[in-house]
Enzyme design. Structure first.
Site, PDB file in Angstrom:
ATOM      1  N   GLY A   1      39.283  -6.373 -51.634  1.00 33.23           N
ATOM      2  CA  GLY A   1      38.589  -6.634 -52.546  1.00 33.23           C
ATOM      3  C   GLY A   1      39.126  -8.139 -53.414  1.00 33.23           C
TER       4      GLY A   1
ATOM      5  N   TYR B   1      37.231   4.905 -37.085  1.00 35.27           N
ATOM      6  CA  TYR B   1      36.639   4.404 -38.200  1.00 35.27           C
ATOM      7  C   TYR B   1      35.003   5.313 -38.007  1.00 35.27           C
ATOM      8  CZ  TYR B   1      33.398   0.798 -39.781  1.00 35.27           C
ATOM      9  OH  TYR B   1      31.905   0.165 -40.454  1.00 35.27           O
TER      10      TYR B   1
ATOM     11  N   THR C   1      27.505   2.031 -40.202  1.00 40.14           N
ATOM     12  CA  THR C   1      27.782   1.004 -38.984  1.00 40.14           C
ATOM     13  C   THR C   1      26.956   0.948 -37.309  1.00 40.14           C
ATOM     14  OG1 THR C   1      29.690   0.377 -37.534  1.00 40.14           O
ATOM     15  CG2 THR C   1      29.709   2.178 -38.352  1.00 40.14           C
TER      16      THR C   1
END
Ligand code: UDP
Length: 322
Positions: A36, A141, A118
Protein backbone atom coordinates in the site's frame (compact mmCIF):
# COMPACT_ATOMS: atom_id res chain seq x y z
CA UNK A 1 -20.72 4.17 10.94
CA UNK A 2 -17.21 3.80 12.28
CA UNK A 3 -15.20 1.44 10.09
CA UNK A 4 -11.74 -0.04 10.45
CA UNK A 5 -10.28 -0.68 6.99
CA UNK A 6 -7.47 -3.20 7.27
CA UNK A 7 -5.34 -2.85 4.13
CA UNK A 8 -6.88 0.56 3.39
CA UNK A 9 -3.70 1.90 1.74
CA UNK A 10 -3.81 -0.65 -1.08
CA UNK A 11 -5.52 -0.53 -4.44
CA UNK A 12 -9.00 -1.74 -3.51
CA UNK A 13 -8.90 -0.73 0.16
CA UNK A 14 -8.10 2.89 -0.68
CA UNK A 15 -11.11 2.99 -3.00
CA UNK A 16 -13.32 1.60 -0.21
CA UNK A 17 -12.00 4.35 2.08
CA UNK A 18 -12.94 6.99 -0.51
CA UNK A 19 -16.47 5.62 -0.87
CA UNK A 20 -16.94 5.46 2.91
CA UNK A 21 -15.78 9.03 3.29
CA UNK A 22 -18.08 10.21 0.50
CA UNK A 23 -20.92 8.83 2.60
CA UNK A 24 -19.63 10.62 5.74
CA UNK A 25 -18.52 7.53 7.63
CA UNK A 26 -15.63 7.65 10.10
CA UNK A 27 -12.65 5.65 8.83
CA UNK A 28 -9.55 4.24 10.47
CA UNK A 29 -7.00 2.59 8.18
CA UNK A 30 -4.63 -0.11 9.44
CA UNK A 31 -1.95 -1.09 6.92
CA UNK A 32 1.64 -2.35 6.99
CA UNK A 33 2.40 -0.48 3.72
CA UNK A 34 4.07 -3.49 2.09
CA UNK A 35 1.94 -3.08 -1.01
CA UNK A 36 0.00 0.00 0.00
CA UNK A 37 0.96 3.67 -0.25
CA UNK A 38 0.54 6.29 2.43
CA UNK A 39 -0.42 8.90 -0.16
CA UNK A 40 -3.35 6.80 -1.35
CA UNK A 41 -5.06 7.06 2.03
CA UNK A 42 -7.60 9.86 2.16
CA UNK A 43 -6.57 12.73 4.43
CA UNK A 44 -9.92 12.41 6.13
CA UNK A 45 -9.06 8.93 7.42
CA UNK A 46 -6.79 8.09 10.36
CA UNK A 47 -3.84 5.94 9.25
CA UNK A 48 -2.26 3.48 11.69
CA UNK A 49 0.78 1.62 10.38
CA UNK A 50 0.91 -2.00 11.55
CA UNK A 51 0.72 -5.64 10.57
CA UNK A 52 -2.40 -7.74 11.20
CA UNK A 53 -0.28 -10.59 12.52
CA UNK A 54 0.81 -8.25 15.33
CA UNK A 55 -1.93 -8.85 17.86
CA UNK A 56 -0.77 -6.21 20.31
CA UNK A 57 -0.95 -3.58 17.57
CA UNK A 58 -4.52 -4.61 16.72
CA UNK A 59 -5.50 -4.81 20.39
CA UNK A 60 -4.31 -1.24 20.82
CA UNK A 61 -6.51 -0.08 17.92
CA UNK A 62 -9.62 -1.81 19.26
CA UNK A 63 -8.91 -0.61 22.79
CA UNK A 64 -8.75 2.99 21.66
CA UNK A 65 -11.67 2.63 19.23
CA UNK A 66 -14.05 0.25 21.00
CA UNK A 67 -17.00 1.66 19.05
CA UNK A 68 -15.99 0.29 15.63
CA UNK A 69 -19.13 -0.99 13.88
CA UNK A 70 -17.53 -2.94 11.06
CA UNK A 71 -14.06 -4.17 10.09
CA UNK A 72 -13.25 -4.43 6.38
CA UNK A 73 -10.35 -6.67 5.43
CA UNK A 74 -8.26 -6.03 2.29
CA UNK A 75 -4.79 -6.84 3.61
CA UNK A 76 -4.07 -9.89 1.47
CA UNK A 77 -1.39 -11.03 -0.88
CA UNK A 78 -2.99 -11.62 -4.27
CA UNK A 79 -0.46 -12.62 -6.93
CA UNK A 80 -1.18 -16.15 -8.16
CA UNK A 81 2.31 -17.13 -9.48
CA UNK A 82 3.92 -15.73 -6.32
CA UNK A 83 1.52 -17.83 -4.22
CA UNK A 84 2.73 -20.95 -6.07
CA UNK A 85 6.36 -20.07 -5.31
CA UNK A 86 5.87 -18.88 -1.74
CA UNK A 87 2.77 -20.60 -0.32
CA UNK A 88 3.92 -20.26 3.28
CA UNK A 89 3.96 -16.47 2.96
CA UNK A 90 0.41 -16.62 1.62
CA UNK A 91 -0.80 -18.83 4.49
CA UNK A 92 0.95 -16.58 6.99
CA UNK A 93 -0.39 -13.29 5.69
CA UNK A 94 -3.78 -14.31 4.31
CA UNK A 95 -4.89 -16.97 6.80
CA UNK A 96 -2.91 -16.36 9.99
CA UNK A 97 -3.39 -12.60 9.57
CA UNK A 98 -7.16 -12.98 9.60
CA UNK A 99 -7.02 -15.46 12.49
CA UNK A 100 -5.25 -12.85 14.61
CA UNK A 101 -7.66 -10.15 13.45
CA UNK A 102 -10.68 -12.28 14.41
CA UNK A 103 -9.14 -13.08 17.78
CA UNK A 104 -8.57 -9.44 18.55
CA UNK A 105 -12.07 -8.50 17.31
CA UNK A 106 -13.64 -11.19 19.46
CA UNK A 107 -11.75 -10.11 22.57
CA UNK A 108 -12.84 -6.52 22.05
CA UNK A 109 -16.43 -7.34 21.23
CA UNK A 110 -16.28 -6.06 17.64
CA UNK A 111 -19.05 -7.89 15.84
CA UNK A 112 -18.97 -7.41 12.07
CA UNK A 113 -16.44 -8.26 9.36
CA UNK A 114 -16.56 -7.65 5.61
CA UNK A 115 -14.02 -9.91 3.94
CA UNK A 116 -12.53 -9.68 0.43
CA UNK A 117 -12.48 -13.05 -1.26
CA UNK A 118 -12.15 -14.01 -4.89
CA UNK A 119 -13.62 -15.87 -7.85
CA UNK A 120 -10.42 -17.96 -7.61
CA UNK A 121 -12.23 -20.07 -5.00
CA UNK A 122 -14.39 -21.48 -7.82
CA UNK A 123 -11.28 -22.92 -9.51
CA UNK A 124 -11.80 -24.36 -12.98
CA UNK A 125 -15.53 -23.62 -13.01
CA UNK A 126 -16.39 -22.54 -16.50
CA UNK A 127 -19.26 -20.17 -17.11
CA UNK A 128 -21.56 -18.26 -14.78
CA UNK A 129 -20.69 -18.72 -11.09
CA UNK A 130 -23.30 -18.74 -8.35
CA UNK A 131 -22.40 -18.35 -4.69
CA UNK A 132 -23.43 -21.91 -3.78
CA UNK A 133 -21.46 -23.52 -6.62
CA UNK A 134 -18.75 -25.99 -5.54
CA UNK A 135 -15.43 -24.41 -4.57
CA UNK A 136 -12.20 -25.98 -5.73
CA UNK A 137 -9.26 -23.57 -5.91
CA UNK A 138 -6.41 -24.46 -8.25
CA UNK A 139 -3.65 -22.37 -6.68
CA UNK A 140 -2.42 -21.46 -3.18
CA UNK A 141 -3.87 -17.94 -3.46
CA UNK A 142 -7.40 -19.30 -3.95
CA UNK A 143 -6.78 -21.95 -1.28
CA UNK A 144 -5.81 -19.36 1.33
CA UNK A 145 -8.91 -17.32 0.54
CA UNK A 146 -11.18 -20.35 0.81
CA UNK A 147 -9.51 -21.51 4.03
CA UNK A 148 -10.06 -18.03 5.45
CA UNK A 149 -13.69 -17.95 4.32
CA UNK A 150 -14.23 -21.21 6.21
CA UNK A 151 -12.42 -19.96 9.31
CA UNK A 152 -14.54 -16.80 9.33
CA UNK A 153 -17.72 -18.87 9.16
CA UNK A 154 -16.77 -21.07 12.13
CA UNK A 155 -15.42 -18.22 14.23
CA UNK A 156 -18.30 -15.80 13.71
CA UNK A 157 -20.78 -18.58 14.47
CA UNK A 158 -18.99 -19.53 17.70
CA UNK A 159 -18.69 -15.99 19.07
CA UNK A 160 -21.92 -14.33 17.96
CA UNK A 161 -20.23 -12.27 15.26
CA UNK A 162 -21.34 -11.70 11.63
CA UNK A 163 -19.59 -11.75 8.26
CA UNK A 164 -20.11 -10.64 4.73
CA UNK A 165 -17.79 -12.36 2.27
CA UNK A 166 -17.43 -10.72 -1.14
CA UNK A 167 -16.03 -12.80 -3.99
CA UNK A 168 -14.49 -10.41 -6.50
CA UNK A 169 -14.27 -11.10 -10.21
CA UNK A 170 -11.84 -9.09 -12.41
CA UNK A 171 -11.35 -5.72 -10.75
CA UNK A 172 -9.78 -2.83 -12.69
CA UNK A 173 -9.97 0.92 -13.25
CA UNK A 174 -9.38 3.89 -11.00
CA UNK A 175 -11.39 6.47 -9.09
CA UNK A 176 -12.30 9.66 -10.94
CA UNK A 177 -10.14 11.71 -8.57
CA UNK A 178 -7.17 9.78 -10.10
CA UNK A 179 -5.39 9.95 -6.80
CA UNK A 180 -5.62 6.21 -6.28
CA UNK A 181 -5.16 3.26 -8.62
CA UNK A 182 -3.15 0.14 -9.19
CA UNK A 183 0.39 1.46 -9.25
CA UNK A 184 2.61 -1.56 -8.76
CA UNK A 185 5.70 -1.83 -10.96
CA UNK A 186 5.13 -5.41 -11.94
CA UNK A 187 1.64 -5.52 -13.30
CA UNK A 188 0.19 -8.79 -14.55
CA UNK A 189 -3.52 -8.09 -15.00
CA UNK A 190 -4.90 -7.71 -18.48
CA UNK A 191 -6.29 -4.17 -18.48
CA UNK A 192 -3.29 -2.36 -16.94
CA UNK A 193 -0.91 -4.41 -19.09
CA UNK A 194 -2.85 -3.48 -22.25
CA UNK A 195 -2.82 0.19 -21.21
CA UNK A 196 0.92 0.02 -20.64
CA UNK A 197 1.25 -1.30 -24.21
CA UNK A 198 -0.94 1.59 -25.37
CA UNK A 199 1.14 4.29 -23.71
CA UNK A 200 4.49 2.83 -24.68
CA UNK A 201 5.53 1.34 -21.35
CA UNK A 202 5.75 -2.07 -22.97
CA UNK A 203 6.13 -3.12 -26.56
CA UNK A 204 2.92 -5.10 -26.92
CA UNK A 205 0.21 -7.04 -25.19
CA UNK A 206 0.70 -10.80 -25.24
CA UNK A 207 -2.62 -12.63 -25.44
CA UNK A 208 -2.36 -15.98 -23.70
CA UNK A 209 -4.06 -18.40 -26.08
CA UNK A 210 -6.82 -18.17 -28.68
CA UNK A 211 -7.84 -21.83 -28.73
CA UNK A 212 -10.23 -21.85 -25.76
CA UNK A 213 -13.80 -22.99 -26.08
CA UNK A 214 -15.20 -19.46 -26.34
CA UNK A 215 -16.64 -17.44 -29.20
CA UNK A 216 -13.35 -15.93 -30.41
CA UNK A 217 -11.09 -18.49 -28.70
CA UNK A 218 -9.68 -16.13 -26.03
CA UNK A 219 -10.63 -16.35 -22.34
CA UNK A 220 -13.76 -14.60 -21.12
CA UNK A 221 -13.83 -12.68 -17.83
CA UNK A 222 -16.21 -10.46 -15.90
CA UNK A 223 -14.64 -7.00 -15.43
CA UNK A 224 -15.78 -4.72 -12.63
CA UNK A 225 -14.81 -1.11 -11.93
CA UNK A 226 -12.99 -0.73 -8.62
CA UNK A 227 -15.27 2.17 -7.59
CA UNK A 228 -18.37 0.00 -8.10
CA UNK A 229 -16.71 -2.71 -6.07
CA UNK A 230 -15.74 -0.26 -3.34
CA UNK A 231 -19.27 1.11 -3.12
CA UNK A 232 -20.61 -2.43 -2.63
CA UNK A 233 -18.52 -2.53 0.56
CA UNK A 234 -20.31 0.52 1.95
CA UNK A 235 -23.64 -1.18 1.26
CA UNK A 236 -22.35 -4.44 2.72
CA UNK A 237 -21.13 -2.83 5.93
CA UNK A 238 -24.46 -1.02 6.32
CA UNK A 239 -26.30 -4.28 5.71
CA UNK A 240 -24.42 -6.00 8.54
CA UNK A 241 -24.79 -3.08 10.94
CA UNK A 242 -28.52 -2.90 10.23
CA UNK A 243 -29.03 -6.52 11.25
CA UNK A 244 -28.41 -8.41 7.97
CA UNK A 245 -27.44 -12.07 8.31
CA UNK A 246 -24.00 -13.45 7.49
CA UNK A 247 -23.64 -14.38 3.84
CA UNK A 248 -21.40 -14.67 0.77
CA UNK A 249 -21.92 -12.49 -2.31
CA UNK A 250 -20.31 -12.36 -5.77
CA UNK A 251 -19.28 -8.95 -7.08
CA UNK A 252 -19.27 -8.87 -10.85
CA UNK A 253 -21.34 -7.58 -13.72
CA UNK A 254 -23.10 -10.69 -15.02
CA UNK A 255 -21.37 -10.01 -18.32
CA UNK A 256 -18.34 -11.55 -19.93
CA UNK A 257 -15.78 -10.03 -22.29
CA UNK A 258 -13.03 -11.89 -24.10
CA UNK A 259 -9.39 -10.87 -24.03
CA UNK A 260 -9.81 -9.74 -27.65
CA UNK A 261 -12.84 -7.61 -26.67
CA UNK A 262 -10.63 -5.89 -24.09
CA UNK A 263 -7.80 -5.41 -26.60
CA UNK A 264 -10.21 -3.84 -29.10
CA UNK A 265 -11.66 -1.54 -26.44
CA UNK A 266 -8.13 -0.32 -25.66
CA UNK A 267 -7.48 0.18 -29.39
CA UNK A 268 -10.40 2.65 -29.48
CA UNK A 269 -8.15 5.01 -27.50
CA UNK A 270 -5.13 4.62 -29.78
CA UNK A 271 -2.61 2.24 -31.32
CA UNK A 272 -1.88 -0.82 -29.25
CA UNK A 273 -0.13 -3.87 -30.62
CA UNK A 274 -0.99 -7.35 -29.48
CA UNK A 275 0.25 -10.81 -30.31
CA UNK A 276 -1.30 -14.20 -29.66
CA UNK A 277 0.98 -16.49 -27.72
CA UNK A 278 0.83 -19.74 -25.70
CA UNK A 279 -1.82 -20.36 -23.08
CA UNK A 280 -0.93 -19.33 -19.53
CA UNK A 281 -1.21 -22.29 -17.11
CA UNK A 282 -4.23 -22.28 -14.81
CA UNK A 283 -6.49 -19.95 -16.80
CA UNK A 284 -10.11 -21.16 -16.88
CA UNK A 285 -11.85 -20.44 -20.21
CA UNK A 286 -14.74 -18.45 -18.84
CA UNK A 287 -15.52 -16.86 -15.47
CA UNK A 288 -18.61 -14.72 -15.10
CA UNK A 289 -20.36 -13.74 -11.87
CA UNK A 290 -24.01 -14.14 -11.29
CA UNK A 291 -24.71 -10.89 -9.42
CA UNK A 292 -28.36 -11.57 -8.69
CA UNK A 293 -27.68 -11.97 -4.98
CA UNK A 294 -25.86 -8.62 -4.72
CA UNK A 295 -28.77 -6.94 -6.51
CA UNK A 296 -31.34 -8.59 -4.29
CA UNK A 297 -29.70 -8.27 -0.88
CA UNK A 298 -27.73 -5.04 -1.25
CA UNK A 299 -29.61 -3.33 -4.11
CA UNK A 300 -26.22 -2.99 -5.73
CA UNK A 301 -25.59 -2.80 -9.43
CA UNK A 302 -22.44 -1.79 -11.29
CA UNK A 303 -22.62 1.71 -12.78
CA UNK A 304 -19.57 1.42 -15.04
CA UNK A 305 -18.99 -0.75 -18.11
CA UNK A 306 -15.85 -2.04 -19.84
CA UNK A 307 -15.13 1.23 -21.69
CA UNK A 308 -15.33 3.24 -18.46
CA UNK A 309 -12.99 0.79 -16.76
CA UNK A 310 -10.44 0.89 -19.59
CA UNK A 311 -10.63 4.68 -19.94
CA UNK A 312 -10.20 5.27 -16.20
CA UNK A 313 -7.15 3.02 -16.06
CA UNK A 314 -5.73 4.90 -19.06
CA UNK A 315 -6.27 8.28 -17.37
CA UNK A 316 -4.70 7.01 -14.14
CA UNK A 317 -1.69 5.45 -15.83
CA UNK A 318 -1.02 8.72 -17.68
CA UNK A 319 -0.73 10.49 -14.32
CA UNK A 320 1.90 7.94 -13.23
CA UNK A 321 3.91 8.48 -16.38
CA UNK A 322 4.38 12.17 -15.79
N1 UDP B 1 -4.20 -12.08 -20.12
C1 UDP B 1 -3.51 -11.97 -21.33
N2 UDP B 1 -2.37 -11.21 -21.34
C2 UDP B 1 -1.88 -10.55 -20.25
C3 UDP B 1 -2.60 -10.68 -19.02
C4 UDP B 1 -3.75 -11.45 -19.00
O1 UDP B 1 -3.91 -12.55 -22.34
O2 UDP B 1 -0.83 -9.91 -20.34
C5 UDP B 1 -5.44 -12.88 -20.07
C6 UDP B 1 -5.36 -14.04 -19.09
O3 UDP B 1 -4.81 -15.18 -19.72
C7 UDP B 1 -6.83 -14.22 -18.71
C8 UDP B 1 -7.40 -12.80 -18.81
O4 UDP B 1 -6.48 -12.07 -19.62
O5 UDP B 1 -7.48 -15.02 -19.67
C9 UDP B 1 -7.52 -12.12 -17.47
O6 UDP B 1 -6.29 -12.28 -16.80
P1 UDP B 1 -5.91 -11.42 -15.51
O7 UDP B 1 -4.51 -11.80 -15.12
O8 UDP B 1 -6.18 -9.99 -15.77
O9 UDP B 1 -6.95 -11.90 -14.40
P2 UDP B 1 -7.35 -13.37 -13.88
O10 UDP B 1 -8.64 -13.70 -14.60
O11 UDP B 1 -6.23 -14.31 -14.18
O12 UDP B 1 -7.56 -13.15 -12.42
Amino acid sequence: MKVLVVGGAGYIGSHAVLELIKKQHEVIVFDNLTSGFEDMVSEQATLIIGDIRDKSALDAVFKEHNDIDVVMHFAAKIVVPESVEKPLEYYSNNVEGVRVLLESMQEHNIKNIVFSSTAAVYGEASGVCFEDDPTQPINPYGETKLATERMIKWVTQAYGMKYLIFRYFNVAGADQSLKVGLKKDQLTHLIPVAIQALIGLREKLLIYGDDYDTEDGTCVRDYIHVSDLAYAHVLGATYLKDGGQSTTINLGSNQGYSVLDVAKTVQKIGDMTYEITERRPGDPAKLIASNEKAKKLLHWEPKYGLEDIVNSDFEFRKTLKK
